[in-house]
Scaffold this motif. Sequence first.
Motif, PDB file in Angstrom:
ATOM      1  N   UNK A  84       0.832  -1.211   0.000  1.00  0.00           N
ATOM      2  CA  UNK A  84       0.000   0.000   0.000  1.00  0.00           C
ATOM      3  C   UNK A  84       0.863   1.255   0.000  1.00  0.00           C
ATOM      4  N   UNK A  85       1.934   1.238   0.776  1.00  0.00           N
ATOM      5  CA  UNK A  85       2.832   2.397   0.808  1.00  0.00           C
ATOM      6  C   UNK A  85       3.482   2.604  -0.555  1.00  0.00           C
ATOM      7  N   UNK A  86       3.909   1.536  -1.188  1.00  0.00           N
ATOM      8  CA  UNK A  86       4.587   1.640  -2.481  1.00  0.00           C
ATOM      9  C   UNK A  86       3.642   2.089  -3.591  1.00  0.00           C
ATOM     10  N   UNK A  87       2.444   1.545  -3.600  1.00  0.00           N
ATOM     11  CA  UNK A  87       1.500   1.822  -4.683  1.00  0.00           C
ATOM     12  C   UNK A  87       0.599   3.023  -4.404  1.00  0.00           C
ATOM     13  N   UNK A  88       0.491   3.399  -3.131  1.00  0.00           N
ATOM     14  CA  UNK A  88      -0.448   4.438  -2.734  1.00  0.00           C
ATOM     15  C   UNK A  88      -1.790   3.815  -2.386  1.00  0.00           C
ATOM     16  N   UNK A  89      -2.536   4.470  -1.540  1.00  0.00           N
ATOM     17  CA  UNK A  89      -3.842   3.961  -1.124  1.00  0.00           C
ATOM     18  C   UNK A  89      -4.680   5.134  -0.648  1.00  0.00           C
ATOM     19  N   UNK A  90      -5.883   5.217  -1.178  1.00  0.00           N
ATOM     20  CA  UNK A  90      -6.788   6.323  -0.836  1.00  0.00           C
ATOM     21  C   UNK A  90      -6.072   7.650  -1.095  1.00  0.00           C
ATOM     22  N   UNK A  91      -5.954   8.504  -0.082  1.00  0.00           N
ATOM     23  CA  UNK A  91      -5.325   9.819  -0.276  1.00  0.00           C
ATOM     24  C   UNK A  91      -3.795   9.763  -0.249  1.00  0.00           C
ATOM     25  N   UNK A  92      -3.240   8.624   0.153  1.00  0.00           N
ATOM     26  CA  UNK A  92      -1.778   8.525   0.209  1.00  0.00           C
ATOM     27  C   UNK A  92      -1.216   8.301  -1.189  1.00  0.00           C
ATOM     28  N   UNK A  93      -0.303   9.171  -1.610  1.00  0.00           N
ATOM     29  CA  UNK A  93       0.306   8.983  -2.933  1.00  0.00           C
ATOM     30  C   UNK A  93       1.283   7.802  -2.929  1.00  0.00           C
ATOM     31  N   UNK A  94       1.567   7.303  -4.103  1.00  0.00           N
ATOM     32  CA  UNK A  94       2.537   6.216  -4.231  1.00  0.00           C
ATOM     33  C   UNK A  94       3.854   6.606  -3.582  1.00  0.00           C
ATOM     34  N   UNK A  95       4.390   5.666  -2.824  1.00  0.00           N
ATOM     35  CA  UNK A  95       5.658   5.815  -2.109  1.00  0.00           C
ATOM     36  C   UNK A  95       5.598   6.933  -1.070  1.00  0.00           C
ATOM     37  N   UNK A  96       4.418   7.441  -0.788  1.00  0.00           N
ATOM     38  CA  UNK A  96       4.295   8.552   0.161  1.00  0.00           C
ATOM     39  C   UNK A  96       5.091   9.760  -0.301  1.00  0.00           C
ATOM     40  N   UNK A  97       5.280   9.859  -1.606  1.00  0.00           N
ATOM     41  CA  UNK A  97       6.093  10.889  -2.259  1.00  0.00           C
ATOM     42  C   UNK A  97       7.565  10.812  -1.861  1.00  0.00           C
ATOM     43  N   UNK A  98       7.986   9.648  -1.406  1.00  0.00           N
ATOM     44  CA  UNK A  98       9.401   9.423  -1.100  1.00  0.00           C
ATOM     45  C   UNK A  98       9.987   8.616  -2.260  1.00  0.00           C
ATOM     46  N   UNK A  99      10.306   9.312  -3.329  1.00  0.00           N
ATOM     47  CA  UNK A  99      10.765   8.637  -4.544  1.00  0.00           C
ATOM     48  C   UNK A  99      12.117   7.953  -4.387  1.00  0.00           C
ATOM     49  N   UNK A 100      12.896   8.365  -3.388  1.00  0.00           N
ATOM     50  CA  UNK A 100      14.184   7.721  -3.170  1.00  0.00           C
ATOM     51  C   UNK A 100      14.132   6.652  -2.078  1.00  0.00           C
ATOM     52  N   UNK A 101      12.932   6.327  -1.603  1.00  0.00           N
ATOM     53  CA  UNK A 101      12.781   5.264  -0.605  1.00  0.00           C
ATOM     54  C   UNK A 101      12.800   3.903  -1.303  1.00  0.00           C
ATOM     55  N   UNK A 102      13.654   3.034  -0.806  1.00  0.00           N
ATOM     56  CA  UNK A 102      13.685   1.656  -1.305  1.00  0.00           C
ATOM     57  C   UNK A 102      12.547   0.876  -0.645  1.00  0.00           C
ATOM     58  N   UNK A 103      12.243  -0.322  -1.135  1.00  0.00           N
ATOM     59  CA  UNK A 103      11.259  -1.157  -0.443  1.00  0.00           C
ATOM     60  C   UNK A 103      11.635  -1.402   1.023  1.00  0.00           C
ATOM     61  N   UNK A 104      12.935  -1.563   1.299  1.00  0.00           N
ATOM     62  CA  UNK A 104      13.375  -1.747   2.692  1.00  0.00           C
ATOM     63  C   UNK A 104      13.121  -0.491   3.521  1.00  0.00           C
ATOM     64  N   UNK A 105      13.327   0.689   2.905  1.00  0.00           N
ATOM     65  CA  UNK A 105      13.038   1.945   3.601  1.00  0.00           C
ATOM     66  C   UNK A 105      11.547   2.043   3.922  1.00  0.00           C
ATOM     67  N   UNK A 106      10.700   1.713   2.952  1.00  0.00           N
ATOM     68  CA  UNK A 106       9.255   1.771   3.173  1.00  0.00           C
ATOM     69  C   UNK A 106       8.847   0.829   4.303  1.00  0.00           C
ATOM     70  N   UNK A 107       9.450  -0.358   4.315  1.00  0.00           N
ATOM     71  CA  UNK A 107       9.151  -1.327   5.385  1.00  0.00           C
ATOM     72  C   UNK A 107       9.608  -0.770   6.744  1.00  0.00           C
ATOM     73  N   UNK A 108      10.815  -0.215   6.799  1.00  0.00           N
ATOM     74  CA  UNK A 108      11.331   0.327   8.061  1.00  0.00           C
ATOM     75  C   UNK A 108      10.497   1.513   8.530  1.00  0.00           C
ATOM     76  N   UNK A 109      10.101   2.368   7.615  1.00  0.00           N
ATOM     77  CA  UNK A 109       9.280   3.522   7.993  1.00  0.00           C
ATOM     78  C   UNK A 109       7.893   3.090   8.460  1.00  0.00           C
ATOM     79  N   UNK A 110       7.315   2.087   7.810  1.00  0.00           N
ATOM     80  CA  UNK A 110       6.020   1.572   8.238  1.00  0.00           C
ATOM     81  C   UNK A 110       6.121   0.943   9.626  1.00  0.00           C
ATOM     82  N   UNK A 111       7.186   0.196   9.852  1.00  0.00           N
ATOM     83  CA  UNK A 111       7.391  -0.384  11.196  1.00  0.00           C
ATOM     84  C   UNK A 111       7.553   0.717  12.246  1.00  0.00           C
ATOM     85  N   UNK A 112       8.320   1.743  11.909  1.00  0.00           N
ATOM     86  CA  UNK A 112       8.508   2.846  12.840  1.00  0.00           C
ATOM     87  C   UNK A 112       7.162   3.525  13.159  1.00  0.00           C
TER      88      UNK A 112
END
Length: 119
Positions: A84-112
């Motif tokens: 969902x973070x990578x693809x976007x969901x509802x009002x959240x844009x794809x990658x949360x507009x963090x274009x330089x976030x890797x999949x591991x970054x997205x996972x770490x940020x979601x866990x945080x």
Amino acid sequence: MRTILGMAVFAMGMCGCSASVDKPAAADLQRAQAARPSDPQLAERYERSCMACHAAAASGAPLTGFTPHWQRRLAQGMDQMVRHAAEGLNAMPARGQCNDCSPDDLRALTRFMSAGATQ
């Protein structure tokens, strides 16, 4: 008739309880606004891309560290959350507009952001 009326009153009471549980208190908002990942690179990405929505109750995004906002989402599994973070969901844009976030970054940020919730 009494049974139906009793069930209706009970159901209305349950709806009221769940709504108040999901509303963060002032301390929850302060904690979300002050929270940062311990990794400096993730902290910079969080501040730049996630914080504007996930540290503001009015945004409608799940509040960082506020368990009631994350439990239902985490029940779907971390892989689904990262998707969902990578693809976007509802009002959240794809990658949360963090274009330089890797999949591991997205996972770490979601866990945080979901810290404190059952993972």
